[in-house]
Motif scaffolding. Sequence first.
Motif, short mmCIF file in Angstrom:
data_model
loop_
_atom_site.label_atom_id
_atom_site.label_comp_id
_atom_site.label_asym_id
_atom_site.label_seq_id
_atom_site.Cartn_x
_atom_site.Cartn_y
_atom_site.Cartn_z
N ILE A 160 -96.97 -11.94 -33.40
CA ILE A 160 -97.09 -12.40 -34.80
C ILE A 160 -95.88 -12.06 -35.34
CG2 ILE A 160 -98.22 -11.33 -36.90
CD1 ILE A 160 -101.10 -11.13 -35.66
N ARG A 161 -95.07 -11.10 -35.23
CA ARG A 161 -93.86 -10.83 -35.78
C ARG A 161 -92.97 -11.80 -35.43
NH1 ARG A 161 -95.41 -5.23 -34.54
NH2 ARG A 161 -94.35 -5.52 -32.47
N ARG A 162 -92.83 -12.29 -33.98
CA ARG A 162 -92.03 -13.35 -33.62
C ARG A 162 -92.25 -14.54 -34.38
NH1 ARG A 162 -92.61 -10.68 -28.59
NH2 ARG A 162 -94.58 -11.88 -28.04
N VAL A 163 -93.36 -15.08 -34.48
CA VAL A 163 -93.86 -16.15 -35.34
C VAL A 163 -93.29 -16.06 -36.89
CG1 VAL A 163 -95.65 -17.56 -36.28
CG2 VAL A 163 -95.91 -16.77 -33.87
N LEU A 164 -93.59 -14.88 -37.44
CA LEU A 164 -92.92 -14.87 -38.84
C LEU A 164 -91.28 -14.88 -38.67
CD1 LEU A 164 -95.41 -12.01 -40.11
CD2 LEU A 164 -94.98 -14.41 -40.81
N ASP A 165 -90.83 -14.33 -37.68
CA ASP A 165 -89.36 -14.62 -37.62
C ASP A 165 -88.76 -15.62 -37.66
OD1 ASP A 165 -89.13 -11.60 -37.83
OD2 ASP A 165 -89.03 -11.27 -35.69
N ASP A 166 -89.50 -16.74 -36.64
CA ASP A 166 -89.05 -17.99 -36.38
C ASP A 166 -89.43 -18.83 -37.71
OD1 ASP A 166 -88.21 -17.15 -33.67
OD2 ASP A 166 -89.97 -17.80 -32.68
N VAL A 167 -90.49 -18.54 -37.90
CA VAL A 167 -91.26 -19.55 -38.90
C VAL A 167 -90.56 -19.58 -40.43
CG1 VAL A 167 -93.41 -20.72 -40.29
CG2 VAL A 167 -93.24 -20.21 -37.70
N ARG A 168 -90.27 -18.15 -40.76
CA ARG A 168 -89.95 -17.85 -42.22
C ARG A 168 -90.47 -18.60 -43.21
NH1 ARG A 168 -85.38 -14.94 -42.04
NH2 ARG A 168 -84.57 -15.62 -44.03
N PRO A 169 -92.06 -18.18 -43.29
CA PRO A 169 -92.70 -19.20 -44.37
C PRO A 169 -92.48 -18.83 -45.58
CG PRO A 169 -93.98 -17.34 -43.34
CD PRO A 169 -92.72 -17.37 -42.55
N ASP A 170 -92.61 -19.57 -46.65
CA ASP A 170 -92.81 -19.48 -48.10
C ASP A 170 -93.89 -18.70 -48.35
OD1 ASP A 170 -89.98 -20.69 -48.85
OD2 ASP A 170 -91.16 -22.51 -48.18
N VAL A 171 -95.06 -19.06 -47.79
CA VAL A 171 -96.26 -18.35 -48.12
C VAL A 171 -97.08 -18.23 -46.96
CG1 VAL A 171 -97.44 -20.82 -48.74
CG2 VAL A 171 -98.37 -18.63 -49.64
N VAL A 172 -98.01 -17.21 -47.00
CA VAL A 172 -98.92 -16.99 -45.71
C VAL A 172 -100.34 -17.12 -46.35
CG1 VAL A 172 -100.05 -15.22 -44.21
CG2 VAL A 172 -97.37 -15.82 -44.32
N HIS A 173 -101.21 -17.95 -45.76
CA HIS A 173 -102.54 -18.24 -46.34
C HIS A 173 -103.52 -17.86 -45.34
CE1 HIS A 173 -105.33 -21.37 -48.70
NE2 HIS A 173 -105.91 -19.90 -48.35
N VAL A 174 -104.22 -16.70 -45.58
CA VAL A 174 -105.36 -16.32 -44.54
C VAL A 174 -106.44 -16.61 -44.97
CG1 VAL A 174 -103.71 -14.24 -44.04
CG2 VAL A 174 -105.73 -13.95 -45.62
#
Length: 417
Positions: free
Chosen positions: A94-108
């Motif tokens: 999960i941390r790697r995905v956030l590092d790579d994607v760098r999203p403007d918004v996370v929608h759960v």
Amino acid sequence: MSADTTTADRPLTVLLVAETYPPDVNGAAQFGHRLARGLHEQGHRVHVLCARPGPGPSCRAEDGGVVEHRLRSHRAFTHPYFRLCFPWQVAGEIRRVLDDVRPDVVHVQCHYILGRMLVREARRRGIRTVATNHFVPENLEPFLPVPEWVLERYRAVSWRDMVRVFGACDVVTAPTPLAVRTMRSHGFPDTVLPVSNGIRIADYEAHGNERPRADRPATVLFTGRLAVEKNVDVLIEALSLLPAELDAHLELAGDGEQRPALERLARGLGVAQRVHFLGYVPDDELRAAYLRADVFCQPGTAELQSLVTLEAMAASRPVVLADAQALPHLAENGVNGWLFTPGDAQDLAHRLALVLGAPPEERERMGRESRHKVAQHSFPRTLETFLRIYRGDRPHTLRVPSQGPGRFRTRLVSLVR
């Protein structure tokens, strides 16, 4: 969130987090997939974080331009297809995905394992976080083989946990005003917003002079999982109680753990020849099923919106729905269909007979009313609303029904707190 995130013409990078996602077949999975496709079609970068549907390590795949991050998962033994991601196995991913994607918004889409982990990590990184709730504890109770007193405790704990997890989000939504009121009654603040899941109405409309064959039998349609909370057994019993002269048939589009029991019930009631188990059907066949039905029935009692009912209404079908949860908002007695007392097969049979025994022009009128009512649930409107929420547009407000003592009042709530 950086300042240029609010620029209206800048494509966004959105990370959707789904506890259930296709090939799972349910409303939440369908909504997540539809939202991902809609955002991508408008030029946004879309990533989906969800469980891998079978055994194996975490992997990355692409579905029509939407990037899927499928995390290592394990079968939940009391559920036919739900998968569990163990935090200690996926936290690094999960941390790697956030590092790579760098999203403007996370929608759960849920407060369970993936939802809570992404909310926590996104907030730590200062990423705008949106939550949509598709869940009530009753959805899982049929899969929890425990005594009633344990279920009561589970409900209370589950609601408190949901409030705690979603309370860290910038915006929280639910599919209907009723779902919002249910959440408020269990401790959510009155800033939760109702945003319809939405459907692509044109996908279910008849084309030109498209008409069902005149020689077909009167048909009742149910679509969805054959699960305990859908109460399909009540529908089969109601079919057996209908007047013989109607010669009504029932089509069940969907599959699930209750199918063997339902097949036995149909045989026991002497209606097996008139109950047709279609199993899972692809979209084009599902559309055809809506269009050939004389009436659509949803007997479930745990529906926060019921996308399949909206689809049937988009196909201009009269509807007969259980008077429970969000369903009463979709049917108006005598206008586009009828509501029946949940679990009451005799009442359901009576309501179905009112539709099936009506003249064809009356059924067509009710179908037109269904199509008129569903217009407010168009998916483009839903997509536009979520994009405004993602960008944090301050000038826009939504009217949100709020429950007062013995009546409803309306207040204006900004899209950004």
